[in-house]
Design an enzyme around this catalytic site. Structure first.
Site, PDB file in Angstrom:
ATOM      1  N   GLY A 170      -7.435   9.823   9.379  1.00  0.00           N
ATOM      2  CA  GLY A 170      -7.646   9.729  10.754  1.00  0.00           C
ATOM      3  C   GLY A 170      -8.947  10.733  11.243  1.00  0.00           C
ATOM      4  CE  LYS A 187      -3.685   1.911   2.657  1.00  0.00           C
ATOM      5  NZ  LYS A 187      -3.090   3.035   3.636  1.00  0.00           N
TER       6      LYS A 187
END
Lengths: 65, 258
Positions: free
Chosen positions: B158, B97
């Site tokens: 987040g 990733k």
């Protein structure tokens, strides 16, 4: 002077990577060792020695997104 | 069953789960139940300097789960490529990733550096899953560079804000012939369901789990939401009427008093 993860470490010159990791109780299945920017493959841990002025990076998987 | 035929293909590997679980910011003890409840088959991890004495996350990962290492902490292509090579040495698999994030305030990915790293890593045989700010032109270039998926952010990492970039992600879904996996910002199962309903191939979430009051329960909620959204997408949602209304019941034959 040997640097391990950015910190000075003494008494390790001449050790093999395998000996060095064993001494630190490092988790062998979760550690990559870079010696002066080059990955030391696991199969080479027994034969690769730590030299003067080496820069070692010990890197592991941790939780992350 | 529909699910067996509806596999998510990434770099030649088939997955029946369309929910990718992050492992950051919560106790390793909860990973097993989170994976089980989410029915996740892929879990992300980061790479950091080893501190002796810290717990080994690999001891907490059930058999058969695909580890998806990320290159978080990389601020340019060169650093990300180095991290990817270290990851492969450790995981023994080609999945990566790719995250290149020079910006510390909003954690915005650098699409240009990401593209450069994608090209190098794809040539080295990696299954590159680049995290990016949704941009159609860059997405086309990522395809050409050999990316296996495209992972646009829904909102900054987040934040749990959801699909702030919804319209831009929809363009990628419509135009890019690779799995579009919504990566950051997904904070609620409803947002995951919406992304899947739009046609996203999968959703990835971490902070939504880590900040939940009950992580295993939230993992299950995400599983259900992702499945619901996927089924809705496959069922082809009906049209929206912007003005007025259309009766659901017959307009004729209404009984009257008079």
């Amino acid at each position: 002077m040997v640097m391990v993860n950015g910190e000075q470490e003494s008494g390790v010159i001449g050790q093999t990577i395998a000996e060095f990791l064993k001494q630190r109780n490092a988790p062998i299945d979760n550690i990559v060792v870079e010696q002066n920017g080059t990955i030391v493959h696991r199969s080479e841990f027994d034969t690769t020695k730590i030299g003067e002025n080496d820069k070692l990076e010990l890197i592991s998987f941790v939780g992350g997104g | 069953m529909a699910n067996e035929k509806d596999a998510l293909m990434i770099g030649g590997h088939a997955f029946t789960s369309r929910f990718i679980l992050g492992s950051g910011k919560y106790s390793y003890d909860l990973i097993d139940s989170a994976i089980n409840n989410a029915k996740a088959q892929i879990i992300t991890m980061a790479l950091r300097r080893n501190k002796t004495g810290k717990e080994n996350i690999l001891n907490y990962i059930p058999e058969g789960i695909t580890i998806l290492p990320n290159t978080s902490g990389s601020t340019n292509a060169e650093e990300a490529i180095r991290t990817a090579r270290i990851a492969r040495e450790l995981s023994g698999s080609d999945f990566i990733k790719l995250e290149v994030v020079p910006d510390k305030k909003y954690l915005m990915p650098d699409n240009y550096e990401t593209l450069k790293a994608t090209e190098v890593l794809a040539n080295e045989g990696f299954i590159v899953m680049p995290y990016m700010l949704p941009d159609l032109n860059v997405a086309h270039q990522l395809v050409d560079a050999g990316a296996a998926t495209v992972m646009p952010l829904g909102a900054p990492i987040g934040t749990n804000k959801g699909l702030s970039t919804k319209d831009l992600i929809q363009i990628l879904i419509d135009e890019i012939d690779l799995p579009i996996i919504v990566d950051a910002g997904i904070g609620r199962p409803s947002q995951a369901a919406e992304a899947m309903e739009m046609g996203a191939a999968a959703v990835m979430a971490n902070t939504s789990m880590a900040t939940a009051g009950n992580i295993p329960l939230m993992a299950e909620a995400f599983k259900l939401a992702v499945e619901a959204g996927r089924k809705a997408y496959l069922a082809k949602p009906g049209r929206v009427i912007e003005h007025g209304a259309v009766a659901s019941s017959p307009l004729t034959g209404v009984s009257a008093v008079k």
